[in-house]
Structure formats: C-alpha cells, structure tokens
Design a protein around this motif. Structure first.
Motif, PDB file in Angstrom:
ATOM      1  N   ALA A  36     -34.718  54.865  45.387  1.00  0.00           N
ATOM      2  CA  ALA A  36     -33.929  56.171  46.034  1.00  0.00           C
ATOM      3  C   ALA A  36     -34.388  57.319  45.896  1.00  0.00           C
ATOM      4  O   ALA A  36     -34.664  58.325  46.489  1.00  0.00           O
ATOM      5  CB  ALA A  36     -32.566  56.211  45.497  1.00  0.00           C
ATOM      6  N   ASP A  37     -35.238  57.702  44.541  1.00  0.00           N
ATOM      7  CA  ASP A  37     -36.273  58.732  44.049  1.00  0.00           C
ATOM      8  C   ASP A  37     -37.304  58.907  45.148  1.00  0.00           C
ATOM      9  O   ASP A  37     -37.412  60.006  45.836  1.00  0.00           O
ATOM     10  CB  ASP A  37     -36.677  58.591  43.003  1.00  0.00           C
ATOM     11  CG  ASP A  37     -35.786  58.154  41.945  1.00  0.00           C
ATOM     12  OD1 ASP A  37     -34.658  57.921  42.373  1.00  0.00           O
ATOM     13  OD2 ASP A  37     -36.038  58.215  40.569  1.00  0.00           O
ATOM     14  N   LYS A  75     -30.399  49.783  42.992  1.00  0.00           N
ATOM     15  CA  LYS A  75     -31.160  50.483  41.858  1.00  0.00           C
ATOM     16  C   LYS A  75     -30.178  50.398  40.506  1.00  0.00           C
ATOM     17  O   LYS A  75     -30.458  50.347  39.586  1.00  0.00           O
ATOM     18  CB  LYS A  75     -31.602  51.656  42.380  1.00  0.00           C
ATOM     19  CG  LYS A  75     -32.340  52.478  41.215  1.00  0.00           C
ATOM     20  CD  LYS A  75     -32.813  53.913  41.454  1.00  0.00           C
ATOM     21  CE  LYS A  75     -33.644  54.291  40.313  1.00  0.00           C
ATOM     22  NZ  LYS A  75     -33.285  55.994  40.348  1.00  0.00           N
ATOM     23  N   ALA A  76     -28.815  50.565  40.795  1.00  0.00           N
ATOM     24  CA  ALA A  76     -27.922  50.582  39.945  1.00  0.00           C
ATOM     25  C   ALA A  76     -27.769  49.352  39.276  1.00  0.00           C
ATOM     26  O   ALA A  76     -27.696  49.190  37.757  1.00  0.00           O
ATOM     27  CB  ALA A  76     -26.480  51.164  40.414  1.00  0.00           C
ATOM     28  N   LEU A  79     -27.670  61.833  40.622  1.00  0.00           N
ATOM     29  CA  LEU A  79     -28.254  61.519  42.270  1.00  0.00           C
ATOM     30  C   LEU A  79     -27.080  60.827  43.357  1.00  0.00           C
ATOM     31  O   LEU A  79     -26.959  61.441  44.212  1.00  0.00           O
ATOM     32  CB  LEU A  79     -29.373  60.338  42.038  1.00  0.00           C
ATOM     33  CG  LEU A  79     -30.168  60.034  43.485  1.00  0.00           C
ATOM     34  CD1 LEU A  79     -31.125  61.202  43.885  1.00  0.00           C
ATOM     35  CD2 LEU A  79     -31.079  58.780  43.308  1.00  0.00           C
ATOM     36  N   ASN A  80     -26.183  60.070  42.465  1.00  0.00           N
ATOM     37  CA  ASN A  80     -25.177  59.654  43.548  1.00  0.00           C
ATOM     38  C   ASN A  80     -24.252  60.664  43.700  1.00  0.00           C
ATOM     39  O   ASN A  80     -23.754  60.780  44.913  1.00  0.00           O
ATOM     40  CB  ASN A  80     -24.474  58.545  42.487  1.00  0.00           C
ATOM     41  CG  ASN A  80     -25.109  57.004  42.777  1.00  0.00           C
ATOM     42  OD1 ASN A  80     -24.510  56.243  43.536  1.00  0.00           O
ATOM     43  ND2 ASN A  80     -25.965  56.762  42.002  1.00  0.00           N
ATOM     44  N   THR A  82     -29.480  50.698  48.805  1.00  0.00           N
ATOM     45  CA  THR A  82     -30.381  51.225  48.048  1.00  0.00           C
ATOM     46  C   THR A  82     -29.912  51.649  46.502  1.00  0.00           C
ATOM     47  O   THR A  82     -30.545  51.219  45.668  1.00  0.00           O
ATOM     48  CB  THR A  82     -31.478  52.170  48.656  1.00  0.00           C
ATOM     49  OG1 THR A  82     -31.574  51.853  49.823  1.00  0.00           O
ATOM     50  CG2 THR A  82     -32.471  52.508  48.021  1.00  0.00           C
ATOM     51  N   LEU A  83     -28.616  52.574  46.768  1.00  0.00           N
ATOM     52  CA  LEU A  83     -28.398  53.189  45.348  1.00  0.00           C
ATOM     53  C   LEU A  83     -27.913  52.019  44.593  1.00  0.00           C
ATOM     54  O   LEU A  83     -27.930  51.871  43.357  1.00  0.00           O
ATOM     55  CB  LEU A  83     -27.285  53.979  45.670  1.00  0.00           C
ATOM     56  CG  LEU A  83     -27.901  55.454  46.511  1.00  0.00           C
ATOM     57  CD1 LEU A  83     -26.722  56.283  46.723  1.00  0.00           C
ATOM     58  CD2 LEU A  83     -28.680  56.232  45.441  1.00  0.00           C
ATOM     59  N   THR A  84     -27.045  50.965  45.380  1.00  0.00           N
ATOM     60  CA  THR A  84     -26.425  49.755  44.512  1.00  0.00           C
ATOM     61  C   THR A  84     -27.380  48.943  43.917  1.00  0.00           C
ATOM     62  O   THR A  84     -27.236  48.526  42.748  1.00  0.00           O
ATOM     63  CB  THR A  84     -25.603  49.015  45.637  1.00  0.00           C
ATOM     64  OG1 THR A  84     -24.778  49.838  46.320  1.00  0.00           O
ATOM     65  CG2 THR A  84     -24.748  47.787  44.809  1.00  0.00           C
ATOM     66  N   ILE A 141     -25.740  63.068  46.191  1.00  0.00           N
ATOM     67  CA  ILE A 141     -25.673  62.389  47.479  1.00  0.00           C
ATOM     68  C   ILE A 141     -24.274  62.572  48.055  1.00  0.00           C
ATOM     69  O   ILE A 141     -24.160  62.807  49.285  1.00  0.00           O
ATOM     70  CB  ILE A 141     -26.219  61.202  47.658  1.00  0.00           C
ATOM     71  CG1 ILE A 141     -27.968  61.120  47.269  1.00  0.00           C
ATOM     72  CG2 ILE A 141     -26.025  60.249  48.817  1.00  0.00           C
ATOM     73  CD1 ILE A 141     -28.343  59.803  47.228  1.00  0.00           C
ATOM     74  N   HIS A 196     -29.343  58.563  37.589  1.00  0.00           N
ATOM     75  CA  HIS A 196     -28.842  57.840  38.675  1.00  0.00           C
ATOM     76  C   HIS A 196     -27.528  58.302  39.102  1.00  0.00           C
ATOM     77  O   HIS A 196     -26.998  58.442  40.192  1.00  0.00           O
ATOM     78  CB  HIS A 196     -29.003  56.110  38.563  1.00  0.00           C
ATOM     79  CG  HIS A 196     -28.628  55.552  39.931  1.00  0.00           C
ATOM     80  ND1 HIS A 196     -29.457  55.626  40.831  1.00  0.00           N
ATOM     81  CD2 HIS A 196     -27.767  54.596  40.047  1.00  0.00           C
ATOM     82  CE1 HIS A 196     -29.024  54.808  41.808  1.00  0.00           C
ATOM     83  NE2 HIS A 196     -28.190  54.177  41.113  1.00  0.00           N
ATOM     84  N   PHE A 206     -26.602  53.244  50.732  1.00  0.00           N
ATOM     85  CA  PHE A 206     -25.674  52.803  49.720  1.00  0.00           C
ATOM     86  C   PHE A 206     -26.247  51.389  49.249  1.00  0.00           C
ATOM     87  O   PHE A 206     -26.203  51.079  47.781  1.00  0.00           O
ATOM     88  CB  PHE A 206     -24.059  52.686  50.207  1.00  0.00           C
ATOM     89  CG  PHE A 206     -23.394  54.016  50.403  1.00  0.00           C
ATOM     90  CD1 PHE A 206     -23.557  54.981  49.393  1.00  0.00           C
ATOM     91  CD2 PHE A 206     -22.974  54.402  51.548  1.00  0.00           C
ATOM     92  CE1 PHE A 206     -22.874  56.098  49.512  1.00  0.00           C
ATOM     93  CE2 PHE A 206     -22.283  55.689  51.910  1.00  0.00           C
ATOM     94  CZ  PHE A 206     -22.229  56.400  50.808  1.00  0.00           C
TER      95      PHE A 206
END
Ligand SMILES: [Cu+2]
Length: 252
Positions: free
Chosen positions: A2-3, A88-89, A36-37, A84-86, A40, A33, A82
C-alpha cells in the motif's frame, strides 16, 4: 504494498498520533499500517462527501450507460484498495506474530484465571513440567496445578508478574483455566485471547525497558476490572539476576 501505491498517504500516515509508546520491535510497522488505514478512511470520507455535495449542486440525471464509470469502476478500485490493506495487515500481524518463533526464543507460559494472570518459566531444564487440573490449589501456592512427581516441574518458576529481557524474542503460550480472557499489553501492540482448552502461541520481541500494564480485554466476570498484572522489560543482566533469585526459591 500500500505504501508503494499511495506514497502521499503513506507520508501522512507517518505523522505522529496519540498512541501509547511503542516498546516492541514489531510495533512501528503495526502503527504505521494503522495510521495509514485511518488516513485513507478520512480521505475517502472527504471524497464521498464532495461527490454527494457536487451531486446536490449539479442535480444532473445519470444515464444508465454511465453506471460503469460512476459506480462499478470506483467500487472495484475500493475493493482493490481494501484487499491490499488487508493482505498487508495479515502479513504484518497474523503471519509474523503466530508462526515462526525462533528456536532460541524465550519460552514463557501465561495463564488467565478469574481474576489474575500467572506466568511460568520452564527453569534450568528448559522444559515445562506437567500440570494437572485436580492439583490446582492457589491457597497452597500451586495456582497452575504443577505435578510435584514430575521432575521437570520442580524447577518451574511461577510468578504473578512478567519479567522479560529487552531485545530477546519471546515465545508466549497462552492458556486459560476457566473462561476466555484477553491478554493485552498496549505498549507491545499485543492482544490475544486466552481460551480454555487451547494453547495459543504468540511471539514478539520487547525492545524498550520499562514497566507496562498487562490487561485482560475480555469481560470475564465480576472481578474483570481488577484482572491486570505488570510487565517489567529489563536488561539481560537484570533478567538473569531475577531468574536466578526465583530459581533458588522454586528449588528450595
Ligand atoms: Cu479476564
């Protein structure tokens, strides 16, 4: 990932936020992270309201043929964001905290019981002794039910406070004797339920020496509010001294 996709948002995410201090090695990446969430979500909220406002002002009827542009493409973009964020998390948390503790990690057991935490160190033989539920008698100094006939149990150290050396990985195994408890140390960015009948491993490396509160984050009964303990993160020399002193007590 995501970065790389969102460099301006990643930069905004690095701005400070009123979180508790970060005393673990994995904490900064988790905080980054999390922020960042949040940024966003804030940006999407602003964009959604701008679209709403422009719709009110322009009052233009959308043709059915425009649905792809105004609905499906933004929806697909959001789903991708979402996902992508998931992912990464998941990599930051589940994949790194629950699997792959190193073989040299310090082995410690934490047990939740209404309404206290007990911590057990395996002692000089590096092996946890056998415990039996029928031997649990807190009033007689055996809150975990250690079996005195097991040679591995004689040197086990049971403590009501958790003492850890800084910068050494810890493989913590979590148990519960009665109901579900929640093991949480906000400064270590750790939170994991302790479930009766299960042993759940979670590994981490405390980085900053200090004294931190260990909380129970599951409403586990009337005494839940007082179910807390103390974590001391100390230097490796202080830890060795503490361990030696308790080792003597447990073998006396
Ligand atoms: Cu509890």
């Amino acid at each position: 990932m995501a970065d790389r996709l969102l460099p301006p948002l990643a930069w905004i995410a690095s701005l400070s936020w009123p979180l508790p201090i970060d005393a673990s090695a994995h904490g900064p990446a988790v905080d980054h992270h999390l922020l960042l969430n949040l940024w966003i979500a804030l940006a999407l909220l602003a964009i959604a309201h701008l679209i709403l406002l422009s719709g009110l002002i322009l009052r233009r009827r959308t043709e059915a043929t425009n649905l792809l542009r105004v609905e499906y493409i933004p929806l697909a973009a959001l789903a991708l964001l979402f996902a992508t964020l998931t992912i990464k998390a998941e990599r930051l948390w589940a994949a790194t905290r629950y699997t792959g503790a190193s073989l040299t990690a310090l082995q410690i057991e934490a047990t939740g019981v209404q309404f206290a935490w007990y911590f057990r160190y395996p002692g000089l033989d590096a092996t946890f002794g056998i415990t039996r539920p029928q031997l649990i008698v807190p009033a007689e100094g055996n809150p975990l039910g250690l079996d005195p006939t097991d040679p591995h149990a004689s040197d086990d150290i049971v403590s009501s406070e958790l003492v850890l050396p800084a910068n050494r990985e810890v493989d913590l195994r979590l148990n519960a004797q009665d109901v579900i408890h929640g093991f949480s140390v906000p400064e270590l960015r750790l939170k994991q339920n302790a479930v009766p009948g299960q042993t759940i491993h979670i590994h981490f490396t405390p980085a900053t020496p200090g004294t931190y509160a260990i909380l129970c984050t599951q409403l586990c009964g009337l005494g839940h509010y007082r179910m807390n303990a103390t974590l001391h993160v100390v230097s490796s020399e202080e830890f060795a001294t503490w361990l030696a002193a308790h080792q003597k007590e447990s073998t006396q």
